[in-house]
Design an enzyme around this catalytic site. Sequence first.
Site: not given
Ligand code: PAF
Length: 283
Positions: A31-32, A34, A37, A61, A147, A149, A185, A187
């Site tokens: 999500g979030a 941009h 994505h 993660q 991506g 990045k 990003s 962030r």
């Molecule tokens: O790159 C990400 O946003 C995350 O690591 C992913 C691949 C969606 C897994 O949660």
Amino acid sequence: MKVLYTVGELRSVVDSAIQAGQSIGLVPTMGALHAGHMSLVDTARAQNDIVVTSVFVNPTQFNNPTDLSTYPRTEDADCALLQEHGVDYAFVPSVEEIYPEPDTRIFDLGAVAAVMEGAMRPGHFNGVAQVVSKLFAMVRPTRAYFGEKDFQQIAVIRRMVEIEGFDVEIVACPIKREIDGLALSSRNVRLTPEGRAQAPAIHRVLEQSRVMVPGHTPAEVKRWVVEHIDTAGGLETEYYEIADALTMQPVEDWTSTNGVVGCVTVYCGDVRLIDNILYTQPK
Ligand code: PAF
């Protein structure tokens, strides 16, 4: 576009698509969303009959609870964007849907996951492998989009696909940047105005370092990059590694036929930014 909240709903649309012989493109996200994505979504849209985008902030993660709790969550805006870009299904599950019980699987990700992000964020890549393998099992995508990045993440996902035997094509999509070079990003919204003005130096220094490749060793280029980022103002390098673009292992020269990539993480205040540069292409 339909928003799916449960694995049951997802399975039923996936079953119908597969029965109808349709190709499925999966764009996994947290999500979030941009423009970075959206470029993955647009590529998936152009290459598949059906596009599924998952929006799920994966707790396994995150090795830092503050990072997890401050991760931006913008579900309504995300769904509006996905609809605009022609996504068929947004899969927005709860933590309980993905993890009805704790996922205790430990993946043998090997050397590719042991360096750089793997060394700095213990458990991070195992968590990525957990969620991506679950998503692959649920969506059964023809292609999945990531991506560049997160360059190392793609190498780790390729490894997970190999060990789990998923029949999916991993499509790596180029980094999207702001006009001043800052890699897009989720962030970036946390940068202060001063930090936002300082952060583009990361990409600038990486680009400038290209000219050093003929006539300098990776170790020399590495030192030069760290020194120039750290003296640019407001930035502190956590690591800069120059590595084989497939195995992610540090290199001592530029000869790898897999290509050579420089991967950096930099703190700008308390925001951890990540970027990379491909010095030599795969042959
Ligand atoms: O790159 C990400 O946003 C995350 O690591 C992913 C691949 C969606 C897994 O949660």
